[in-house]
Design a protein around this motif. Sequence first.
Motif, PDB file in Angstrom:
ATOM      1  N   MET A 147       0.810  -1.217   0.000  1.00 27.41           N
ATOM      2  CA  MET A 147       0.000   0.000   0.000  1.00 27.41           C
ATOM      3  C   MET A 147       0.845   1.269   0.000  1.00 27.41           C
ATOM      4  SD  MET A 147      -3.143  -0.949  -0.122  1.00 27.41           S
ATOM      5  CE  MET A 147      -4.019   0.502   0.414  1.00 27.41           C
ATOM      6  N   GLU A 148       2.116   1.133   0.388  1.00 28.91           N
ATOM      7  CA  GLU A 148       2.965   2.318   0.495  1.00 28.91           C
ATOM      8  C   GLU A 148       3.126   3.024  -0.841  1.00 28.91           C
ATOM      9  OE1 GLU A 148       7.551   3.499   1.777  1.00 28.91           O
ATOM     10  OE2 GLU A 148       6.831   1.427   1.988  1.00 28.91           O
ATOM     11  N   TYR A 149       3.215   2.222  -1.902  1.00 31.50           N
ATOM     12  CA  TYR A 149       3.441   2.810  -3.218  1.00 31.50           C
ATOM     13  C   TYR A 149       2.184   2.837  -4.078  1.00 31.50           C
ATOM     14  CZ  TYR A 149       8.314   2.210  -1.877  1.00 31.50           C
ATOM     15  OH  TYR A 149       9.501   2.261  -1.217  1.00 31.50           O
ATOM     16  N   LEU A 150       1.019   2.695  -3.464  1.00 33.58           N
ATOM     17  CA  LEU A 150      -0.237   2.705  -4.213  1.00 33.58           C
ATOM     18  C   LEU A 150      -0.456   4.017  -4.970  1.00 33.58           C
ATOM     19  CD1 LEU A 150      -2.855   1.287  -4.985  1.00 33.58           C
ATOM     20  CD2 LEU A 150      -3.887   2.184  -2.868  1.00 33.58           C
ATOM     21  N   PRO A 151      -0.196   5.202  -4.357  1.00 35.11           N
ATOM     22  CA  PRO A 151      -0.382   6.451  -5.114  1.00 35.11           C
ATOM     23  C   PRO A 151       0.458   6.505  -6.393  1.00 35.11           C
ATOM     24  CG  PRO A 151      -0.161   6.922  -2.785  1.00 35.11           C
ATOM     25  CD  PRO A 151       0.182   5.470  -2.956  1.00 35.11           C
ATOM     26  N   GLN A 152       1.723   6.044  -6.294  1.00 36.53           N
ATOM     27  CA  GLN A 152       2.579   6.034  -7.483  1.00 36.53           C
ATOM     28  C   GLN A 152       2.036   5.087  -8.553  1.00 36.53           C
ATOM     29  OE1 GLN A 152       3.634   5.988  -4.411  1.00 36.53           O
ATOM     30  NE2 GLN A 152       5.305   7.467  -4.123  1.00 36.53           N
ATOM     31  N   LEU A 153       1.510   3.946  -8.107  1.00 36.85           N
ATOM     32  CA  LEU A 153       0.949   2.982  -9.048  1.00 36.85           C
ATOM     33  C   LEU A 153      -0.282   3.558  -9.740  1.00 36.85           C
ATOM     34  CD1 LEU A 153       0.885   0.148 -10.276  1.00 36.85           C
ATOM     35  CD2 LEU A 153      -0.441  -0.613  -8.284  1.00 36.85           C
ATOM     36  N   LEU A 154      -1.164   4.174  -8.952  1.00 35.54           N
ATOM     37  CA  LEU A 154      -2.373   4.783  -9.533  1.00 35.54           C
ATOM     38  C   LEU A 154      -1.998   5.906 -10.499  1.00 35.54           C
ATOM     39  CD1 LEU A 154      -4.697   4.952  -6.387  1.00 35.54           C
ATOM     40  CD2 LEU A 154      -4.833   3.349  -8.314  1.00 35.54           C
ATOM     41  N   PHE A 155      -0.985   6.683 -10.123  1.00 35.52           N
ATOM     42  CA  PHE A 155      -0.547   7.769 -10.996  1.00 35.52           C
ATOM     43  C   PHE A 155      -0.011   7.209 -12.315  1.00 35.52           C
ATOM     44  CE2 PHE A 155       2.511  10.762 -12.706  1.00 35.52           C
ATOM     45  CZ  PHE A 155       1.855  11.975 -12.589  1.00 35.52           C
ATOM     46  N   ALA A 156       0.796   6.152 -12.245  1.00 36.26           N
ATOM     47  CA  ALA A 156       1.357   5.542 -13.454  1.00 36.26           C
ATOM     48  C   ALA A 156       0.251   5.011 -14.357  1.00 36.26           C
ATOM     49  CB  ALA A 156       2.322   4.421 -13.080  1.00 36.26           C
TER      50      ALA A 156
ATOM     51  N   LEU B 118       5.497   9.798 -10.129  1.00 38.62           N
ATOM     52  CA  LEU B 118       6.082   8.478 -10.413  1.00 38.62           C
ATOM     53  C   LEU B 118       7.141   8.066  -9.398  1.00 38.62           C
ATOM     54  CD1 LEU B 118       6.498   8.695 -14.297  1.00 38.62           C
ATOM     55  CD2 LEU B 118       4.802   7.362 -13.039  1.00 38.62           C
ATOM     56  N   PHE B 119       7.944   9.022  -8.918  1.00 41.01           N
ATOM     57  CA  PHE B 119       9.112   8.657  -8.116  1.00 41.01           C
ATOM     58  C   PHE B 119       9.152   9.282  -6.724  1.00 41.01           C
ATOM     59  CE2 PHE B 119      10.497   8.816 -12.624  1.00 41.01           C
ATOM     60  CZ  PHE B 119      10.604   7.446 -12.821  1.00 41.01           C
ATOM     61  N   GLY B 120       8.227  10.188  -6.420  1.00 43.78           N
ATOM     62  CA  GLY B 120       8.254  10.854  -5.120  1.00 43.78           C
ATOM     63  C   GLY B 120       7.728   9.968  -4.009  1.00 43.78           C
ATOM     64  N   GLY B 121       7.714  10.527  -2.801  1.00 43.13           N
ATOM     65  CA  GLY B 121       7.173   9.809  -1.662  1.00 43.13           C
ATOM     66  C   GLY B 121       7.991   8.617  -1.221  1.00 43.13           C
ATOM     67  N   GLY B 122       9.271   8.627  -1.508  1.00 41.58           N
ATOM     68  CA  GLY B 122      10.121   7.563  -0.985  1.00 41.58           C
ATOM     69  C   GLY B 122      10.670   6.603  -2.009  1.00 41.58           C
ATOM     70  N   LEU B 123      10.174   6.637  -3.255  1.00 44.71           N
ATOM     71  CA  LEU B 123      10.720   5.733  -4.283  1.00 44.71           C
ATOM     72  C   LEU B 123      12.165   6.112  -4.609  1.00 44.71           C
ATOM     73  CD1 LEU B 123       7.779   5.121  -6.775  1.00 44.71           C
ATOM     74  CD2 LEU B 123       8.895   3.454  -5.312  1.00 44.71           C
ATOM     75  N   LEU B 124      12.384   7.346  -4.981  1.00 47.75           N
ATOM     76  CA  LEU B 124      13.738   7.816  -5.267  1.00 47.75           C
ATOM     77  C   LEU B 124      14.139   8.970  -4.366  1.00 47.75           C
ATOM     78  CD1 LEU B 124      13.860   7.700  -9.189  1.00 47.75           C
ATOM     79  CD2 LEU B 124      14.693   6.018  -7.556  1.00 47.75           C
ATOM     80  N   TYR B 125      13.164   9.682  -3.830  1.00 47.24           N
ATOM     81  CA  TYR B 125      13.466  10.783  -2.921  1.00 47.24           C
ATOM     82  C   TYR B 125      12.242  11.021  -2.056  1.00 47.24           C
ATOM     83  CZ  TYR B 125      10.637  13.618  -6.078  1.00 47.24           C
ATOM     84  OH  TYR B 125       9.607  14.110  -6.839  1.00 47.24           O
ATOM     85  N   ASP B 126      12.443  11.654  -0.917  1.00 49.93           N
ATOM     86  CA  ASP B 126      11.334  11.957  -0.019  1.00 49.93           C
ATOM     87  C   ASP B 126      10.659  13.259  -0.458  1.00 49.93           C
ATOM     88  OD1 ASP B 126      11.792   9.735   1.561  1.00 49.93           O
ATOM     89  OD2 ASP B 126      13.302  10.790   2.767  1.00 49.93           O
ATOM     90  N   GLY B 127       9.394  13.375  -0.153  1.00 45.06           N
ATOM     91  CA  GLY B 127       8.680  14.601  -0.467  1.00 45.06           C
ATOM     92  C   GLY B 127       7.966  14.520  -1.803  1.00 45.06           C
ATOM     93  N   HIS B 128       7.300  15.625  -2.168  1.00 46.06           N
ATOM     94  CA  HIS B 128       6.505  15.641  -3.393  1.00 46.06           C
ATOM     95  C   HIS B 128       6.869  16.798  -4.301  1.00 46.06           C
ATOM     96  CE1 HIS B 128       4.376  18.238  -0.501  1.00 46.06           C
ATOM     97  NE2 HIS B 128       3.982  18.923  -1.554  1.00 46.06           N
TER      98      HIS B 128
END
Length: 443
Positions: free
Chosen positions: A1-10, A92-102
């Motif tokens: 669930m942590e990366y759900l926003p990135q998945l939905l965005f993609a 795609l990459f924010g929120g902890g995937l490649l860097y913190d923050g948005h």
Amino acid sequence: MEYLPQLLFAIALVIGIGYFARNIKKLMRNIKLGRDADVSDNKSQRWKNLAMIALGQSKMVKRPIAGFLHVIVYVGFVIINIEVLEIIIDGLFGGGLLYDGHRIGLSVLPASVYGFLIGSFEILAVLVFVSVVLFWLRRNVMRLKRFLSSEMKGWPKNDGNNILYFEMVLMTLFLVMNATDVEFQAMDSGSIISQYISPWFSGFSENTLHLIERSAWWLHILGILIFLNYLYFSKHLHILLAFPNTYYGKLTPKGQFENLEAVTNEVKMMMDPNVDPFAAAPEGAETDVPAKFGASDVQDLSWLNLLNAYTCTECGRCTSECPANQTGKKLSPRKIMMDTRDRMEEVGKNIDANKGEFKDDGKQLLGDYITNEELWACTSCNACVEACPISIDPLNIIMQMRQYLVMEQSAAPLELNNMMTNIENNGAPWPYNQMDRLNWKDE
């Protein structure tokens, strides 16, 4: 669930860009329905036209008020949407995937530089919003005459307003997104516009502000994707097509018309005393006579004519400058382009419905969309061509359809038929024998 926003965005990005690519493919297919056109000459002048007319808006500002407002919207909307690149990277990459923050901008730029850039975008957003409101007032309150023509009823009018609403909403979401971003508002450099909007939300908790900011962020990027895909169905395709259209625009003098090669060769043969006009063509010799003279449907026009039709902004400058239209005749150069686009869309849907093959639907551009009366009202003065801010040439379509009427259907007006008969029999437009031409001097 942590990366759900990135998945939905993609997923949203893939669907939005995929549908856009599908429509662009269909657009190119429809344009290629037309005949070949040679536009390989004078590339340096073509690049200059693209830079001056499409990028520089040189013809747009000939009408200062509308031109100035359009330049603001054009420049502002393009520059503001640089922010979309940041949103895509963040999504795609924010929120902890490649860097913190948005906000990737805060990670790679000094806070003062980033604040200045976003602040500049905010100023442009306000200017775009004000300009769009003025455009709406011109269309719906001031009711400028060129927006009240019969061809502007229904969908064309609604489409023009829809685009304005889109732009108002997108600019508002951009400002609200910044105004409710607690971290951005806390920067020393501050924000130029949103700092005056943020007090409107002063009574909200930090969690509520975050929810509003995230909602505005999502609605902004989804709105951009929806807007992108709406373009195919809208007159605002010119946002994309104005650049190729101005590059491929006509370079020859405006008074110079295209001659049919078959007719030119026939005239040369008639003027050559060494040619026997009654001699049969050698067996197996190829003929340059086309299958059809002129144009009666979109497939007979060139791909450049069809590109022109898709590029038309429906601004009405051509029609407002047309002397035939000003005297109350039915001709509207804008309607010629809109009818060509509508027929092209109809043919495209026919092809889609029949698995890639066009089946005769009993219709054609001439007659079912454009009437003979409209075509013969044209004075061929080129006022519409000169007025168009993005190098569209309605006159070329009119002349090709006239050629079809004259050479395929012998359907020229009586006055023109009489003139052509006189030229054939008397060598002049007047109904007098060549031996009687100088009788006037005896009077």
